[in-house]
Write a protein that holds these residues in place. Structure first.
Motif, PDB file in Angstrom:
ATOM      1  N   PHE A  78      64.601  57.790  25.709  1.00 54.30           N
ATOM      2  CA  PHE A  78      65.861  57.350  26.288  1.00 54.30           C
ATOM      3  C   PHE A  78      66.296  56.075  25.582  1.00 54.30           C
ATOM      4  N   LEU A  79      67.557  56.029  25.182  1.00 55.08           N
ATOM      5  CA  LEU A  79      68.097  54.850  24.526  1.00 55.08           C
ATOM      6  C   LEU A  79      68.532  53.858  25.597  1.00 55.08           C
ATOM      7  N   LEU A  80      67.852  52.732  25.654  1.00 54.89           N
ATOM      8  CA  LEU A  80      68.110  51.715  26.659  1.00 54.89           C
ATOM      9  C   LEU A  80      68.583  50.436  25.993  1.00 54.89           C
ATOM     10  N   ALA A  81      69.194  49.561  26.794  1.00 59.82           N
ATOM     11  CA  ALA A  81      69.572  48.250  26.286  1.00 59.82           C
ATOM     12  C   ALA A  81      68.317  47.485  25.906  1.00 59.82           C
ATOM     13  N   PRO A 103      75.701  55.209  34.170  1.00 65.61           N
ATOM     14  CA  PRO A 103      75.285  56.617  34.124  1.00 65.61           C
ATOM     15  C   PRO A 103      73.921  56.740  33.468  1.00 65.61           C
ATOM     16  N   PRO A 104      73.164  57.773  33.812  1.00 63.98           N
ATOM     17  CA  PRO A 104      71.847  57.947  33.185  1.00 63.98           C
ATOM     18  C   PRO A 104      71.990  58.259  31.699  1.00 63.98           C
ATOM     19  N   PRO A 105      71.141  57.677  30.863  1.00 61.52           N
ATOM     20  CA  PRO A 105      71.225  57.973  29.429  1.00 61.52           C
ATOM     21  C   PRO A 105      70.789  59.404  29.157  1.00 61.52           C
ATOM     22  N   GLU A 387      67.047  50.156  22.282  1.00 61.38           N
ATOM     23  CA  GLU A 387      65.692  50.548  21.934  1.00 61.38           C
ATOM     24  C   GLU A 387      65.340  51.837  22.651  1.00 61.38           C
ATOM     25  N   LEU A 388      64.329  52.521  22.139  1.00 60.44           N
ATOM     26  CA  LEU A 388      63.901  53.793  22.714  1.00 60.44           C
ATOM     27  C   LEU A 388      62.686  53.590  23.605  1.00 60.44           C
ATOM     28  N   ARG A 389      62.706  54.221  24.769  1.00 53.15           N
ATOM     29  CA  ARG A 389      61.531  54.258  25.635  1.00 53.15           C
ATOM     30  C   ARG A 389      61.093  55.706  25.749  1.00 53.15           C
ATOM     31  N   GLY A 390      59.811  55.948  25.482  1.00 52.90           N
ATOM     32  CA  GLY A 390      59.324  57.319  25.399  1.00 52.90           C
ATOM     33  C   GLY A 390      58.446  57.726  26.569  1.00 52.90           C
ATOM     34  N   PHE A 391      58.431  59.033  26.832  1.00 55.40           N
ATOM     35  CA  PHE A 391      57.588  59.623  27.857  1.00 55.40           C
ATOM     36  C   PHE A 391      57.060  60.946  27.325  1.00 55.40           C
ATOM     37  N   ALA A 392      55.891  61.346  27.813  1.00 54.70           N
ATOM     38  CA  ALA A 392      55.386  62.680  27.510  1.00 54.70           C
ATOM     39  C   ALA A 392      56.258  63.708  28.226  1.00 54.70           C
ATOM     40  N   TYR A 393      56.542  64.798  27.538  1.00 50.81           N
ATOM     41  CA  TYR A 393      57.409  65.811  28.147  1.00 50.81           C
ATOM     42  C   TYR A 393      57.003  67.193  27.682  1.00 50.81           C
ATOM     43  N   GLU A 394      56.774  68.076  28.656  1.00 53.63           N
ATOM     44  CA  GLU A 394      56.482  69.473  28.369  1.00 53.63           C
ATOM     45  C   GLU A 394      57.640  70.306  28.897  1.00 53.63           C
TER      46      GLU A 394
END
Length: 413
Positions: A78-81, A103-105, A387-394
């Protein structure tokens, strides 16, 4: 539709198969084929006919997809501030008003095996004022940005299903959120200062939410536990392995562990804690999964070179073993790009991703091939700040655990 024959294999070209073969295949067999397709291909093929379009709402098809579809160890970003000092921004009225209407990114999906990026808008089914907080088993968890008691949403971004959890009984400040979900159960934990009084000493507590469709057990934020003294949970993320949630604590660096069954917290000393910078927890898949610490090591003595290292928590112990170290040439590139701003990590399967604060650069590590490499630039962030914040995603079409919230909530209203 075409297939390779023996002539094609010898270089004579492809042979077009008789369309009557495909037209006469049993519907059940066609459904099984569609059930194992990658998500992007399945959604493209939904446009073929009304029946294929309706498969996303078919219980039998979703059950087949849940059983047959191979696991895909993707990552979602997700691209966050860019990160700011929470103490100077969160308490202002203007920032609270902005958070409530933000709104949600969009979800930016990366398949590490093919290096393909996909963009998944979320604003059509998620309300404004929520930010990504956790993920597991195809479910993304979003937390309300406004101060006070927190509201969590669970969403399957592929099927666009959304479930609202009841608000937390206590107001929270920058909580850490953990999620683990199975086919018929889910557990969430939320840990932070409970804000009894703005003038009080920190009172760090955690609340748990449990729902189990097999047993009918439903516990909405009723399990409360006290965190260890002299700790400060990192609000970035929690990881879950073998019945235990883990999160980082700073000043000094340590790892906090929460045993779900015993409702008990403990503290695990981090390796080389005096020389760590930007320590982050991640999870590597396996049986059992491995809890990892990834951190930059900076020590003045020349005998200990600066590097980014990976430690693994040994099973049934509180000891750490160094397993990986970023090669010097890669570390020089990484250090130049990172510039001391800090970084975060996320692991999924055998892939580890490091995101740089204030940047959209990502570096990947493959535990099988031992390869460090830069991820291809995301085409959907070109020219964007943040900046990007990452999560595991299946990616999963079926996430039955989301339905537990709606059915449980209705029965308790």
């Amino acid at each position: 539709m075409k297939a390779s024959s023996s002539a094609a294999a010898s270089g004579c070209g492809a042979v077009e198969m008789d369309s009557r073969i495909w037209r006469n295949l049993p519907a059940g067999l066609v459904d099984r084929i569609l059930a194992v397709l990658p998500p992007a291909e399945f959604f493209r093929l939904r446009a073929v006919c009304k029946r294929w379009y309706s498969l996303l709402f078919s219980d039998s098809f979703l059950e087949a997809n849940l059983r047959l579809s191979p696991r895909r160890y993707w990552l979602v970003f997700f691209l966050l501030a860019c990160s700011t000092n929470p103490s100077t921004t969160s308490s202002t009225t203007s920032s609270s008003a902005t958070a409530a209407t933000k709104p949600p990114p969009p979800a930016l999906l990366l398949d590490p095996t093919t290096n393909i990026w996909l963009r998944l808008p979320l604003s059509s089914f998620l309300p404004p004022g929520f930010s990504p907080a956790a993920s597991d088993s195809g479910i993304l968890c979003f937390m309300s940005d406004s101060p006070g008691p927190k509201t969590l949403l669970l969403s399957n971004p592929l099927s666009k299903l959304v479930a609202h959890l009841p608000p937390t009984p206590r107001p929270r400040l920058y909580p850490s959120v953990g999620l683990t979900a199975g086919p018929s159960s889910l557990s969430l934990i939320l840990a932070a200062d409970d804000l009894i009084s703005p003038f009080a000493v920190k009172n760090l507590t955690a609340e748990c939410f449990h729902a189990d469709g097999a047993t009918g057990f439903y516990s909405p934020w009723s399990t409360v536990s006290q965190l260890p003294r002299l700790c400060s949970p990192d609000p970035a993320r929690l990881v879950f392995a073998e019945g235990t949630f883990y999160c980082m604590s700073c000043a000094p660096f340590a790892v906090l562990s929460y045993d779900v069954a015993s409702n008990d917290w403990s503290k695990i000393q981090a390796p080389m804690r005096r020389f760590l910078r930007s320590p982050s927890l991640a999870l590597r898949g396996g049986s059992p999964p491995s809890v990892l610490i990834i951190a930059a090591v900076e020590k003045s003595k020349l005998s200990v070179p600066r590097s980014v290292r990976v430690w693994s928590l040994q099973p049934c112990s509180k000891a750490w073993t160094e397993t990986e170290r970023m090669p010097p040439e890669i570390y020089r590139q990484f250090s130049e790009a990172e510039g001391g701003r800090g970084f975060e990590c996320v692991g999924h399967g055998d892939i580890l991703a490091i995101t740089i604060k204030g940047s959209t650069d990502i570096i990947l590590f493959d535990f099988i091939t031992k390869e460090w490499r830069w991820a291809p630039p995301c085409p959907f962030t070109s020219g964007s700040g943040g900046e990007l914040r990452g999560f595991a995603y299946e990616p999963r079409l079926a996430t039955p655990a989301v339905g537990l919230i709606d059915s449980s909530s209705l029965s308790f209203q």
